[in-house]
Design a protein around this motif. Structure first.
Motif, mmCIF file in Angstrom:
data_model
loop_
_atom_site.group_PDB
_atom_site.id
_atom_site.type_symbol
_atom_site.label_atom_id
_atom_site.label_comp_id
_atom_site.label_asym_id
_atom_site.label_seq_id
_atom_site.Cartn_x
_atom_site.Cartn_y
_atom_site.Cartn_z
ATOM 1 N N ALA A 142 60.852 1.849 90.531
ATOM 2 C CA ALA A 142 59.719 1.173 89.906
ATOM 3 C C ALA A 142 58.499 2.095 89.892
ATOM 4 C CB ALA A 142 59.396 -0.114 90.646
ATOM 5 N N ARG A 143 57.750 2.015 88.849
ATOM 6 C CA ARG A 143 56.525 2.800 88.703
ATOM 7 C C ARG A 143 55.438 2.261 89.639
ATOM 8 N NH1 ARG A 143 56.718 -1.159 85.104
ATOM 9 N NH2 ARG A 143 54.823 -2.316 84.545
ATOM 10 N N PRO A 144 54.428 3.049 89.972
ATOM 11 C CA PRO A 144 53.292 2.506 90.731
ATOM 12 C C PRO A 144 52.627 1.375 89.946
ATOM 13 C CG PRO A 144 53.240 4.903 90.708
ATOM 14 C CD PRO A 144 54.293 4.494 89.711
ATOM 15 N N LEU A 145 52.332 0.303 90.651
ATOM 16 C CA LEU A 145 51.721 -0.855 90.013
ATOM 17 C C LEU A 145 50.218 -0.838 90.253
ATOM 18 C CD1 LEU A 145 54.238 -3.675 91.020
ATOM 19 C CD2 LEU A 145 54.338 -2.094 89.091
ATOM 20 N N LYS A 146 49.458 -1.113 89.231
ATOM 21 C CA LYS A 146 48.016 -1.238 89.364
ATOM 22 C C LYS A 146 47.662 -2.708 89.377
ATOM 23 C CE LYS A 146 43.643 0.645 87.717
ATOM 24 N NZ LYS A 146 42.977 1.546 86.750
ATOM 25 N N VAL A 161 49.727 0.491 93.888
ATOM 26 C CA VAL A 161 50.762 0.287 94.898
ATOM 27 C C VAL A 161 52.024 0.973 94.419
ATOM 28 C CG1 VAL A 161 51.963 -1.398 96.320
ATOM 29 C CG2 VAL A 161 49.732 -1.946 95.364
ATOM 30 N N SER A 162 52.551 1.870 95.229
ATOM 31 C CA SER A 162 53.773 2.592 94.877
ATOM 32 C C SER A 162 54.964 1.961 95.589
ATOM 33 C CB SER A 162 53.665 4.070 95.260
ATOM 34 O OG SER A 162 52.602 4.681 94.567
ATOM 35 N N PRO A 163 55.875 1.320 94.870
ATOM 36 C CA PRO A 163 57.076 0.783 95.516
ATOM 37 C C PRO A 163 57.912 1.917 96.068
ATOM 38 C CG PRO A 163 56.781 -0.117 93.308
ATOM 39 C CD PRO A 163 55.838 1.029 93.441
ATOM 40 N N SER A 164 58.304 1.787 97.326
ATOM 41 C CA SER A 164 59.089 2.851 97.945
ATOM 42 C C SER A 164 59.881 2.290 99.103
ATOM 43 C CB SER A 164 58.178 3.983 98.444
ATOM 44 O OG SER A 164 57.264 3.493 99.399
ATOM 45 N N GLY A 165 60.999 2.957 99.411
ATOM 46 C CA GLY A 165 61.800 2.604 100.580
ATOM 47 C C GLY A 165 62.294 1.180 100.515
ATOM 48 N N GLN A 177 46.969 -6.955 102.514
ATOM 49 C CA GLN A 177 46.842 -5.995 103.606
ATOM 50 C C GLN A 177 46.166 -4.717 103.129
ATOM 51 O OE1 GLN A 177 50.962 -5.764 104.708
ATOM 52 N NE2 GLN A 177 50.760 -7.233 106.374
ATOM 53 N N LEU A 178 46.511 -4.248 101.928
ATOM 54 C CA LEU A 178 45.870 -3.046 101.387
ATOM 55 C C LEU A 178 44.373 -3.261 101.194
ATOM 56 C CD1 LEU A 178 48.448 -1.859 98.690
ATOM 57 C CD2 LEU A 178 47.935 -0.765 100.868
ATOM 58 N N ALA A 179 43.982 -4.505 100.903
ATOM 59 C CA ALA A 179 42.574 -4.818 100.688
ATOM 60 C C ALA A 179 41.853 -5.155 101.985
ATOM 61 C CB ALA A 179 42.436 -5.971 99.705
ATOM 62 N N GLY A 180 42.440 -4.816 103.131
ATOM 63 C CA GLY A 180 41.779 -5.016 104.419
ATOM 64 C C GLY A 180 42.016 -6.353 105.055
ATOM 65 N N GLY A 181 42.818 -7.219 104.427
ATOM 66 C CA GLY A 181 43.118 -8.523 105.012
ATOM 67 C C GLY A 181 42.137 -9.599 104.569
ATOM 68 N N LEU A 226 54.854 -9.003 92.918
ATOM 69 C CA LEU A 226 53.795 -8.677 91.964
ATOM 70 C C LEU A 226 54.324 -7.860 90.793
ATOM 71 C CD1 LEU A 226 50.893 -7.780 94.424
ATOM 72 C CD2 LEU A 226 51.307 -9.943 93.240
ATOM 73 N N GLN A 227 53.566 -7.889 89.710
ATOM 74 C CA GLN A 227 53.856 -7.094 88.532
ATOM 75 C C GLN A 227 52.634 -6.269 88.177
ATOM 76 O OE1 GLN A 227 55.278 -9.532 85.322
ATOM 77 N NE2 GLN A 227 56.942 -10.433 86.529
ATOM 78 N N ASP A 228 52.885 -5.242 87.372
ATOM 79 C CA ASP A 228 51.796 -4.368 86.963
ATOM 80 C C ASP A 228 50.741 -5.165 86.202
ATOM 81 O OD1 ASP A 228 50.450 -1.978 86.697
ATOM 82 O OD2 ASP A 228 51.422 -1.474 84.803
ATOM 83 N N GLY A 229 49.474 -4.987 86.609
ATOM 84 C CA GLY A 229 48.390 -5.691 85.943
ATOM 85 C C GLY A 229 48.041 -7.028 86.538
#
Length: 492
Positions: A142-146, A161-165, A177-181, A226-229
């Motif tokens: 999957a591509r990085p999602l904005k 957000v880069s989907p990985s692993g 969590q990325l937004a600080g909670g 989530l989806q892009d956008g």
């Protein structure tokens, strides 16, 4: 006859075989089982029934588990499989213009399509070339999602957000969590995810997520993929539930406990003003080794503890929300002392202000209980003046009896009036009270003969009557004694 019988038998066999074919053709699922037969005479597009027995096995490249609504976009890496035509199966990447460049059919736009929609479009494109093609598209990377997140989070804004692993496609809680909670003012029951519809058909789609159900019942369906956008909006709760505050603070998507908090404590504390709090300021961790969230009582301790004039029943916590409005939370620490209601010790967040009013009336029993509370100061300051061994400012523990205050100043000196002392106290209403207290060191703590001391109390120890008379005589005779000394000096 033998030859005719053989011809009849052969004809019957043909008829039986034809009937079997017709009945099979009418059976459900026959169309799905048909083999693709190329219409071209190219050797590379031989019928699938003629494919070699040692054909390469299907690819074992790991794939992402994606929702049916996942929309393809530039940067996605996919695998195209055409059933029984491995020559044109393989891995491809969606180009920057949102298209796939494929053999035989060229450039095909797939931007905004789901995997099923793209598979149907490619099947239609290959139909003139391959008979009844069955095309399957699988997402390999999957591509990085904005995405954007707003509302009651510590750091709202736009994130990539880069989907990985093993994490794969990100979820709502991962984005939070990325937004600080979330903040303590977040309404987790009404989280909204705004999403554009596939192929931009129709208006915006609004999905409501209940993260409180995720915390209470473990309902993973609420942790939406989530989806892009996508845009996530976390509203502000209108009424604060003290019972839920500590649970939200302990959630995996809550604000970091280790991040410093700037707060203010005003009113009836010994050192009012702004403070910066961090987790485990006292060096003690929670059970299990976690970081302890700063709370109301910890903030009061940092501010020197409450004064003995504090009204802990009407404490107010003023909280600035992301909407710009103040949220006022009533805190009753008396319930914490009397009934152990830990809900009153609410967790704090950045920008909170704690206001502690002045009590209008307090019983001696309440004063005693407050003095022994954990959020009272460890020491209070009293003044002992007059006829004691070490007059001046003395520090004693809260709730110290008057007798012990005298002893802390060294006790009476030989000139003291030992029968009674005067206790001067500044009352919460601004008045000053004076009380004559009879001294009896055998008395225990009581309001009449041995009252508990408060911060800034003053104990006045007067001189005894004999000491007063001798001092007066000494003052009168001091010139004569000075003259006698002069006579001695002159030898007269």
């Amino acid at each position: 006859m033998g030859q005719n019988d053989n011809n009849i038998s052969f004809s019957l066999s043909q008829i039986t075989f034809s009937l079997l074919l017709l009945s099979s053709a009418a059976a459900p699922g026959w169309a799905q089982m048909s083999l693709p037969i190329p219409t071209t005479t190219s050797p590379s597009l031989a019928p699938a029934s003629l494919a070699p027995a040692n054909a390469a096995p299907p690819s074992l490249t790991p794939t992402y588990s994606t929702p049916d609504g996942y929309q393809l976009g530039a940067g996605d890496r996919v695998r195209l499989d055409i059933f029984q035509v491995p020559e044109y199966s393989g891995e491809h990447q969606v180009l920057s213009d949102g298209s796939l460049n494929l053999p035989l059919i060229g450039t095909i736009p797939v931007q905004g399509m789901t995997l099923k929609q793209a598979s149907a479009v490619l099947s239609a494109k290959y139909a003139p070339i391959i008979k009844r093609p069955i095309v399957t598209i699988t997402l390999l990377g999957a591509r990085p999602l904005k995405i954007a997140i707003a509302g009651e989070v510590s750091h709202p804004g736009s994130y990539t957000v880069s989907p990985s692993g093993e994490q794969g496609v990100p979820t709502v809680t991962r984005a939070v969590q990325l937004a600080g909670g979330i903040t303590q003012a977040a309404d987790t029951r009404q989280v909204q995810v705004r999403r554009a519809r596939p192929l931009n058909v129709g208006g915006e789609q609004v999905l409501t997520v209940d993260l409180w159900q995720l915390l209470q019942t473990g309902d993973l369906r609420q942790d939406l993929l989530l989806q892009d956008g996508d845009t996530i909006f976390i509203p502000t709760q209108t009424v604060v539930n003290l019972a839920e505050a500590n649970q939200l603070a302990a959630a995996s998507f809550a604000a970091s406990k280790a991040e410093p908090l700037r707060i203010a404590v005003v009113g009836q504390v010994n050192r009012p003003g702004p403070y910066t709090l961090t987790g485990n300021m006292d060096g003690q961790a929670e059970a299990g080794g976690g970081v302890q969230m700063p709370t109301v009582t910890r903030a009061i301790q940092v501010a020197g503890g409450i004064t003995q004039s504090a009204d802990i029943r009407r404490i107010q916590l003023r909280r600035l929300t992301k909407t710009g409005a103040d949220q006022v939370i009533d805190v009753d620490l008396w319930k914490l002392l009397q009934a152990g209601d830990v809900r009153q010790d609410i967790p704090l967040q950045e920008g909170d202000t704690i206001a502690i009013p002045t009590a209008t009336a307090m019983t001696p029993t309440e004063v005693t209980e407050l003095a022994s509370a954990s959020f009272s100061p460890n020491k209070i300051t009293i003044n002992v003046v007059g006829e004691v061994v070490q007059p001046g400012v003395v520090e004693v523990p809260p709730n110290t009896p008057l007798n012990q205050g005298l002893l802390a100043a060294g006790g009476f000196n030989r000139r003291a009036k030992k029968g009674s002392v005067e206790l001067i106290r500044l009352n919460p209403n601004g008045t000053v009270s004076r009380q004559q207290v009879a001294i009896n060191f055998s008395k225990g703590l009581n309001d009449k003969d041995n009252p508990p001391l408060r911060n800034n109390d003053t104990i006045v120890v007067k001189r005894s009557g004999i000491s007063g008379v001798s001092d007066a005589i000494g003052t009168v005779l001091s010139p004569l004694t000075g003259g006698f000394g002069l006579f001695r000096l002159l030898g007269l």
